[in-house]
Scaffold this active site. Sequence first.
Site, PDB file in Angstrom:
ATOM      1  N   LYS A 288       0.839  -1.218   0.000  1.00  0.00           N
ATOM      2  CA  LYS A 288       0.000   0.000   0.000  1.00  0.00           C
ATOM      3  C   LYS A 288       0.872   1.266   0.000  1.00  0.00           C
ATOM      4  O   LYS A 288       0.707   2.148  -0.845  1.00  0.00           O
ATOM      5  CB  LYS A 288      -0.924   0.020   1.240  1.00  0.00           C
ATOM      6  CG  LYS A 288      -1.837  -1.193   1.348  1.00  0.00           C
ATOM      7  CD  LYS A 288      -2.756  -1.119   2.555  1.00  0.00           C
ATOM      8  CE  LYS A 288      -2.079  -1.259   3.897  1.00  0.00           C
ATOM      9  NZ  LYS A 288      -1.447  -2.565   4.153  1.00  0.00           N
TER      10      LYS A 288
ATOM     11  N   ARG B  55     -10.548   0.043   8.558  1.00  0.00           N
ATOM     12  CA  ARG B  55      -9.983  -1.281   8.735  1.00  0.00           C
ATOM     13  C   ARG B  55     -10.915  -2.177   9.555  1.00  0.00           C
ATOM     14  O   ARG B  55     -10.560  -3.288   9.913  1.00  0.00           O
ATOM     15  CB  ARG B  55      -8.657  -1.122   9.467  1.00  0.00           C
ATOM     16  CG  ARG B  55      -7.584  -2.046   8.962  1.00  0.00           C
ATOM     17  CD  ARG B  55      -6.344  -1.811   9.774  1.00  0.00           C
ATOM     18  NE  ARG B  55      -5.506  -0.830   9.146  1.00  0.00           N
ATOM     19  CZ  ARG B  55      -4.210  -1.004   8.925  1.00  0.00           C
ATOM     20  NH1 ARG B  55      -3.621  -2.105   9.263  1.00  0.00           N
ATOM     21  NH2 ARG B  55      -3.494  -0.055   8.364  1.00  0.00           N
TER      22      ARG B  55
ATOM     23  N   ARG C 204      11.582  -5.324   5.419  1.00  0.00           N
ATOM     24  CA  ARG C 204      11.307  -3.898   5.166  1.00  0.00           C
ATOM     25  C   ARG C 204      12.215  -2.995   6.011  1.00  0.00           C
ATOM     26  O   ARG C 204      12.481  -3.260   7.175  1.00  0.00           O
ATOM     27  CB  ARG C 204       9.857  -3.583   5.495  1.00  0.00           C
ATOM     28  CG  ARG C 204       9.591  -2.078   5.482  1.00  0.00           C
ATOM     29  CD  ARG C 204       8.144  -1.717   5.577  1.00  0.00           C
ATOM     30  NE  ARG C 204       7.374  -2.537   6.474  1.00  0.00           N
ATOM     31  CZ  ARG C 204       6.059  -2.630   6.438  1.00  0.00           C
ATOM     32  NH1 ARG C 204       5.378  -1.953   5.532  1.00  0.00           N
ATOM     33  NH2 ARG C 204       5.414  -3.396   7.295  1.00  0.00           N
TER      34      ARG C 204
ATOM     35  N   ARG D 130      10.724  -1.241  11.512  1.00  0.00           N
ATOM     36  CA  ARG D 130       9.546  -0.981  12.347  1.00  0.00           C
ATOM     37  C   ARG D 130       9.446  -2.009  13.468  1.00  0.00           C
ATOM     38  O   ARG D 130       9.704  -3.188  13.248  1.00  0.00           O
ATOM     39  CB  ARG D 130       8.277  -1.024  11.476  1.00  0.00           C
ATOM     40  CG  ARG D 130       7.913   0.323  10.913  1.00  0.00           C
ATOM     41  CD  ARG D 130       6.812   0.266   9.906  1.00  0.00           C
ATOM     42  NE  ARG D 130       5.640  -0.512  10.278  1.00  0.00           N
ATOM     43  CZ  ARG D 130       4.563  -0.639   9.527  1.00  0.00           C
ATOM     44  NH1 ARG D 130       4.513  -0.012   8.363  1.00  0.00           N
ATOM     45  NH2 ARG D 130       3.537  -1.354   9.921  1.00  0.00           N
TER      46      ARG D 130
ATOM     47  N   ARG E 248      -0.836  -9.576  12.905  1.00  0.00           N
ATOM     48  CA  ARG E 248      -1.460  -8.500  12.110  1.00  0.00           C
ATOM     49  C   ARG E 248      -2.252  -9.081  10.938  1.00  0.00           C
ATOM     50  O   ARG E 248      -3.343  -8.611  10.605  1.00  0.00           O
ATOM     51  CB  ARG E 248      -0.377  -7.544  11.582  1.00  0.00           C
ATOM     52  CG  ARG E 248       0.143  -6.589  12.651  1.00  0.00           C
ATOM     53  CD  ARG E 248       1.513  -6.026  12.318  1.00  0.00           C
ATOM     54  NE  ARG E 248       1.574  -5.284  11.084  1.00  0.00           N
ATOM     55  CZ  ARG E 248       2.702  -5.033  10.412  1.00  0.00           C
ATOM     56  NH1 ARG E 248       3.858  -5.464  10.880  1.00  0.00           N
ATOM     57  NH2 ARG E 248       2.677  -4.335   9.295  1.00  0.00           N
TER      58      ARG E 248
HETATM   59  P1  AP5 Z   1       4.772  -1.451   2.013  1.00  0.00           P
HETATM   60  O1  AP5 Z   1       4.480  -0.642   0.803  1.00  0.00           O
HETATM   61  O2  AP5 Z   1       5.420  -0.800   3.189  1.00  0.00           O
HETATM   62  O3  AP5 Z   1       3.451  -2.262   2.468  1.00  0.00           O
HETATM   63  P2  AP5 Z   1       2.136  -1.762   3.227  1.00  0.00           P
HETATM   64  O4  AP5 Z   1       0.980  -2.482   2.601  1.00  0.00           O
HETATM   65  O5  AP5 Z   1       2.097  -0.278   3.283  1.00  0.00           O
HETATM   66  O6  AP5 Z   1       2.430  -2.419   4.633  1.00  0.00           O
HETATM   67  P3  AP5 Z   1       2.172  -1.970   6.136  1.00  0.00           P
HETATM   68  O7  AP5 Z   1       2.866  -3.010   6.970  1.00  0.00           O
HETATM   69  O8  AP5 Z   1       2.562  -0.546   6.361  1.00  0.00           O
HETATM   70  O9  AP5 Z   1       0.676  -2.150   6.302  1.00  0.00           O
HETATM   71  P4  AP5 Z   1      -0.058  -2.388   7.628  1.00  0.00           P
HETATM   72  O10 AP5 Z   1      -1.438  -2.264   7.153  1.00  0.00           O
HETATM   73  O11 AP5 Z   1       0.257  -3.627   8.354  1.00  0.00           O
HETATM   74  O12 AP5 Z   1       0.548  -1.252   8.594  1.00  0.00           O
HETATM   75  P5  AP5 Z   1       0.096   0.234   8.907  1.00  0.00           P
HETATM   76  O13 AP5 Z   1       1.302   1.055   8.930  1.00  0.00           O
HETATM   77  O14 AP5 Z   1      -1.056   0.651   8.081  1.00  0.00           O
HETATM   78  O15 AP5 Z   1       5.683  -2.681   1.525  1.00  0.00           O
HETATM   79  C1  AP5 Z   1       6.144  -3.654   2.433  1.00  0.00           C
HETATM   80  C2  AP5 Z   1       7.521  -4.186   1.975  1.00  0.00           C
HETATM   81  O16 AP5 Z   1       7.378  -4.878   0.735  1.00  0.00           O
HETATM   82  C3  AP5 Z   1       8.568  -3.083   1.740  1.00  0.00           C
HETATM   83  O17 AP5 Z   1       9.829  -3.532   2.127  1.00  0.00           O
HETATM   84  C4  AP5 Z   1       8.513  -2.865   0.218  1.00  0.00           C
HETATM   85  O18 AP5 Z   1       9.739  -2.394  -0.277  1.00  0.00           O
HETATM   86  C5  AP5 Z   1       8.170  -4.256  -0.286  1.00  0.00           C
HETATM   87  N1  AP5 Z   1       7.329  -4.214  -1.502  1.00  0.00           N
HETATM   88  C6  AP5 Z   1       6.301  -3.357  -1.773  1.00  0.00           C
HETATM   89  N2  AP5 Z   1       5.773  -3.640  -2.984  1.00  0.00           N
HETATM   90  C7  AP5 Z   1       6.461  -4.699  -3.470  1.00  0.00           C
HETATM   91  C8  AP5 Z   1       6.384  -5.466  -4.697  1.00  0.00           C
HETATM   92  N3  AP5 Z   1       5.452  -5.202  -5.643  1.00  0.00           N
HETATM   93  N4  AP5 Z   1       7.226  -6.501  -4.875  1.00  0.00           N
HETATM   94  C9  AP5 Z   1       8.162  -6.802  -3.918  1.00  0.00           C
HETATM   95  N5  AP5 Z   1       8.309  -6.111  -2.743  1.00  0.00           N
HETATM   96  C10 AP5 Z   1       7.450  -5.086  -2.518  1.00  0.00           C
HETATM   97  O19 AP5 Z   1      -0.459   0.024  10.404  1.00  0.00           O
HETATM   98  C11 AP5 Z   1       0.412  -0.272  11.475  1.00  0.00           C
HETATM   99  C12 AP5 Z   1      -0.387  -0.434  12.756  1.00  0.00           C
HETATM  100  O20 AP5 Z   1      -1.064   0.789  13.077  1.00  0.00           O
HETATM  101  C13 AP5 Z   1      -1.504  -1.500  12.734  1.00  0.00           C
HETATM  102  O21 AP5 Z   1      -1.017  -2.796  13.008  1.00  0.00           O
HETATM  103  C14 AP5 Z   1      -2.419  -0.970  13.842  1.00  0.00           C
HETATM  104  O22 AP5 Z   1      -1.920  -1.267  15.127  1.00  0.00           O
HETATM  105  C15 AP5 Z   1      -2.354   0.538  13.637  1.00  0.00           C
HETATM  106  N6  AP5 Z   1      -3.400   1.004  12.702  1.00  0.00           N
HETATM  107  C16 AP5 Z   1      -3.197   1.526  11.447  1.00  0.00           C
HETATM  108  N7  AP5 Z   1      -4.376   1.835  10.874  1.00  0.00           N
HETATM  109  C17 AP5 Z   1      -5.345   1.506  11.779  1.00  0.00           C
HETATM  110  C18 AP5 Z   1      -6.755   1.574  11.746  1.00  0.00           C
HETATM  111  N8  AP5 Z   1      -7.442   2.025  10.668  1.00  0.00           N
HETATM  112  N9  AP5 Z   1      -7.428   1.150  12.843  1.00  0.00           N
HETATM  113  C19 AP5 Z   1      -6.783   0.684  13.943  1.00  0.00           C
HETATM  114  N10 AP5 Z   1      -5.438   0.572  14.018  1.00  0.00           N
HETATM  115  C20 AP5 Z   1      -4.714   0.980  12.953  1.00  0.00           C
END
Ligand code: AP5
Length: 214
Positions: A10, A86, A121, A150, A161
């Site tokens: 994402k 979410r 990552r 992270r 997660r």
């Molecule tokens: P990346 O682009 O960073 O992936 P992402 O989908 O953004 O992953 P996140 O881990 O950030 O998502 P998440 O939903 O778990 O965490 P969030 O920060 O939202 O890519 C990942 C890796 O893959 C990188 O190394 C990249 O280089 C590689 N990559 C990317 N594309 C690729 C490709 N095509 N091919 C190969 N490699 C690739 O949330 C964190 C925490 O915050 C949650 O656990 C929760 O506690 C809290 N939180 C966030 N939002 C909410 C909500 N709405 N409600 C309640 N709690 C929340």
Amino acid sequence: MISGAPASGKGTQCEMIVQKFGVVHISTGDLLRAEVSAGTEIGNKAKEYMNSGRLVPDEIVTAMVTARLSLKDAKEKGWLLDGYPRSSAQAESLEKLNIRPDIYIMLDVPDEILIDRCVGRRIDPLTGRIYHVNNFPPDNDEIKARLVTRSDDTEDKVKSRLQIYKQNAEAVLSTYSGVLNKIDGNRPKEVIFKELDSLLTRLQIDKDEASISG
Ligand code: AP5
């Protein structure tokens, strides 16, 4: 809106979408991590949930997102919501406010790929850019030296997660079934972006035509 499991790509796609379309990127993960780093009241409450891979309570996240959506830049340039809603309660909160996306993108990636993506990552704390130790290493040693991992990117936390994501995903998807676009996220990032680019360009043309005609 863009959704998908942890590490489905994402944030990576959002970087490219923002660069091309100039919309305001609102990532709840990034907003929450900023609150945690700044040691705010929200950050202190959110920290324990995030560190254990659980969802932060709906009321905290919803208040944060609605405040951000109401700012001038998001209203003028349009927004790209990443990681919200979410849960069904979060989706309902937006529905009550009549806040709906033009398109709901869901990045689909097999589980076994997600674990490796998370564990490998690395983030540049200076620019916020996302790297991967094998897939996308940085160009130079200066960036490499300052990259951070992270705290929720350990294998155990990623599994938890992922499980939480699966429990909630269906309920959120059903809210947006009319504008849902499921995209194969297990391809090179440029290939995925090409597909998103053509979808979003088409959408923009349709919106422009609709506003001219009426
Ligand atoms: P990346 O682009 O960073 O992936 P992402 O989908 O953004 O992953 P996140 O881990 O950030 O998502 P998440 O939903 O778990 O965490 P969030 O920060 O939202 O890519 C990942 C890796 O893959 C990188 O190394 C990249 O280089 C590689 N990559 C990317 N594309 C690729 C490709 N095509 N091919 C190969 N490699 C690739 O949330 C964190 C925490 O915050 C949650 O656990 C929760 O506690 C809290 N939180 C966030 N939002 C909410 C909500 N709405 N409600 C309640 N709690 C929340």
